[in-house]
Motif scaffolding. Structure first.
Motif, mmCIF file in Angstrom:
data_model
loop_
_atom_site.group_PDB
_atom_site.id
_atom_site.type_symbol
_atom_site.label_atom_id
_atom_site.label_comp_id
_atom_site.label_asym_id
_atom_site.label_seq_id
_atom_site.Cartn_x
_atom_site.Cartn_y
_atom_site.Cartn_z
ATOM 1 N N ARG A 41 -4.572 -1.958 -8.852
ATOM 2 C CA ARG A 41 -5.079 -2.659 -7.673
ATOM 3 C C ARG A 41 -4.079 -2.512 -6.518
ATOM 4 O O ARG A 41 -4.465 -2.285 -5.377
ATOM 5 C CB ARG A 41 -5.359 -4.122 -8.009
ATOM 6 C CG ARG A 41 -6.534 -4.261 -8.992
ATOM 7 C CD ARG A 41 -6.710 -5.674 -9.505
ATOM 8 N NE ARG A 41 -7.268 -6.556 -8.506
ATOM 9 C CZ ARG A 41 -8.565 -6.727 -8.270
ATOM 10 N NH1 ARG A 41 -9.468 -6.046 -8.952
ATOM 11 N NH2 ARG A 41 -8.973 -7.590 -7.360
ATOM 12 N N ASN A 42 -2.787 -2.608 -6.835
ATOM 13 C CA ASN A 42 -1.764 -2.437 -5.804
ATOM 14 C C ASN A 42 -1.759 -1.010 -5.252
ATOM 15 O O ASN A 42 -1.562 -0.814 -4.050
ATOM 16 C CB ASN A 42 -0.389 -2.825 -6.336
ATOM 17 C CG ASN A 42 -0.254 -4.317 -6.520
ATOM 18 O OD1 ASN A 42 -0.889 -5.114 -5.828
ATOM 19 N ND2 ASN A 42 0.572 -4.719 -7.467
ATOM 20 N N LEU A 43 -1.985 -0.013 -6.107
ATOM 21 C CA LEU A 43 -2.082 1.372 -5.629
ATOM 22 C C LEU A 43 -3.269 1.536 -4.686
ATOM 23 O O LEU A 43 -3.184 2.256 -3.688
ATOM 24 C CB LEU A 43 -2.202 2.342 -6.810
ATOM 25 C CG LEU A 43 -0.934 2.579 -7.612
ATOM 26 C CD1 LEU A 43 -1.241 3.346 -8.900
ATOM 27 C CD2 LEU A 43 0.104 3.318 -6.781
ATOM 28 N N PHE A 44 -4.370 0.863 -4.989
ATOM 29 C CA PHE A 44 -5.539 0.899 -4.107
ATOM 30 C C PHE A 44 -5.192 0.316 -2.739
ATOM 31 O O PHE A 44 -5.491 0.912 -1.707
ATOM 32 C CB PHE A 44 -6.696 0.119 -4.742
ATOM 33 C CG PHE A 44 -7.848 -0.120 -3.813
ATOM 34 C CD1 PHE A 44 -8.743 0.895 -3.524
ATOM 35 C CD2 PHE A 44 -8.035 -1.352 -3.220
ATOM 36 C CE1 PHE A 44 -9.814 0.674 -2.665
ATOM 37 C CE2 PHE A 44 -9.095 -1.585 -2.362
ATOM 38 C CZ PHE A 44 -9.985 -0.565 -2.082
ATOM 39 N N TYR A 45 -4.538 -0.839 -2.722
ATOM 40 C CA TYR A 45 -4.159 -1.464 -1.447
ATOM 41 C C TYR A 45 -3.144 -0.602 -0.692
ATOM 42 O O TYR A 45 -3.192 -0.515 0.542
ATOM 43 C CB TYR A 45 -3.578 -2.859 -1.674
ATOM 44 C CG TYR A 45 -4.587 -3.880 -2.126
ATOM 45 C CD1 TYR A 45 -5.690 -4.218 -1.338
ATOM 46 C CD2 TYR A 45 -4.443 -4.530 -3.348
ATOM 47 C CE1 TYR A 45 -6.607 -5.159 -1.752
ATOM 48 C CE2 TYR A 45 -5.359 -5.485 -3.769
ATOM 49 C CZ TYR A 45 -6.440 -5.794 -2.968
ATOM 50 O OH TYR A 45 -7.349 -6.728 -3.381
ATOM 51 N N GLN A 46 -2.231 0.048 -1.417
ATOM 52 C CA GLN A 46 -1.273 0.941 -0.763
ATOM 53 C C GLN A 46 -2.007 2.097 -0.081
ATOM 54 O O GLN A 46 -1.642 2.506 1.014
ATOM 55 C CB GLN A 46 -0.266 1.495 -1.777
ATOM 56 C CG GLN A 46 0.751 0.474 -2.217
ATOM 57 C CD GLN A 46 1.632 1.020 -3.343
ATOM 58 O OE1 GLN A 46 1.655 2.211 -3.643
ATOM 59 N NE2 GLN A 46 2.360 0.115 -3.986
ATOM 60 N N PHE A 47 -3.022 2.633 -0.763
ATOM 61 C CA PHE A 47 -3.825 3.694 -0.167
ATOM 62 C C PHE A 47 -4.444 3.210 1.137
ATOM 63 O O PHE A 47 -4.373 3.902 2.158
ATOM 64 C CB PHE A 47 -4.923 4.158 -1.133
ATOM 65 C CG PHE A 47 -5.943 5.035 -0.479
ATOM 66 C CD1 PHE A 47 -5.688 6.378 -0.285
ATOM 67 C CD2 PHE A 47 -7.150 4.521 -0.026
ATOM 68 C CE1 PHE A 47 -6.614 7.197 0.340
ATOM 69 C CE2 PHE A 47 -8.085 5.322 0.596
ATOM 70 C CZ PHE A 47 -7.813 6.667 0.787
ATOM 71 N N ILE A 48 -5.046 2.041 1.116
ATOM 72 C CA ILE A 48 -5.679 1.492 2.322
ATOM 73 C C ILE A 48 -4.636 1.385 3.435
ATOM 74 O O ILE A 48 -4.858 1.820 4.568
ATOM 75 C CB ILE A 48 -6.319 0.111 2.047
ATOM 76 C CG1 ILE A 48 -7.459 0.216 1.027
ATOM 77 C CG2 ILE A 48 -6.787 -0.546 3.339
ATOM 78 C CD1 ILE A 48 -8.680 0.956 1.491
#
Length: 167
Positions: A64-71
């Motif tokens: 989930r944190n990797l997803f937010y980092q992508f955003i």
């Protein structure tokens, strides 16, 4: 959107989904790309990112944190993202990811027949948890609420976020 001149990149981790889009919309096939937002980056930044049916598929905090980092990394300084995820705003639960691809018995809604489908992973969080995740990843919550995508998702959560430049 593409017919109206908007520059758009549509991505999915599934080659099958992307091939379907390319075949269905051959005049804009270059706008579809197989892409994993947890492990890849695009050499561009965007004014707007629309992420639907991604976040709830990510069960582990690190994913989930990797997803937010992508955003965060892919948004322009004043860009915004709209994220839609399964949930009603207060319930929290998750599936066992070790069983994500096991065949499961289900009853088909229309025919009433028993079918076997591959399971998926899913994590549903409350607005409180979602807000904390957003804040912990240097993003700012601009708006949130509930909406629907009928007939399959009568209640889904949405958030509008941007990069938090104050931190």
């Amino acid at each position: 959107l593409m017919k109206n001149g908007y520059d758009l990149l549509a991505t999915d981790v599934s080659p099958t989904a992307i091939n379907y889009c390319k075949e269905t919309f051959p005049y804009v096939s270059q706008s579809f790309k197989v892409f994993n937002c947890l492990t890849e980056r695009i050499n561009d930044k965007f004014d707007f990112i629309y992420a639907i049916s991604i976040l709830h598929m990510l069960v582990l905090d690190k994913d989930r944190n990797l997803f937010y980092q992508f955003i965060y990394e892919q948004l322009k300084e004043n860009g915004i993202a709209l994220i839609c995820t399964i949930g009603n705003g207060y319930e929290e639960w998750s599936t066992d990811i070790s069983k994500a691809f096991e065949l499961q018995k289900r009853t088909h809604e229309v025919t009433g027949e028993e079918v076997h489908i591959a399971g998926t992973s899913c994590r549903v969080v409350s607005f409180d948890t979602l807000s904390r995740e957003i804040d912990n990843n240097n993003l700012m919550l601009l708006d949130s609420g509930l909406t629907s995508i009928e007939p399959d998702f009568p209640t889904i959560m949405f958030v509008v976020i941007k990069r938090n430049s104050a931190k």
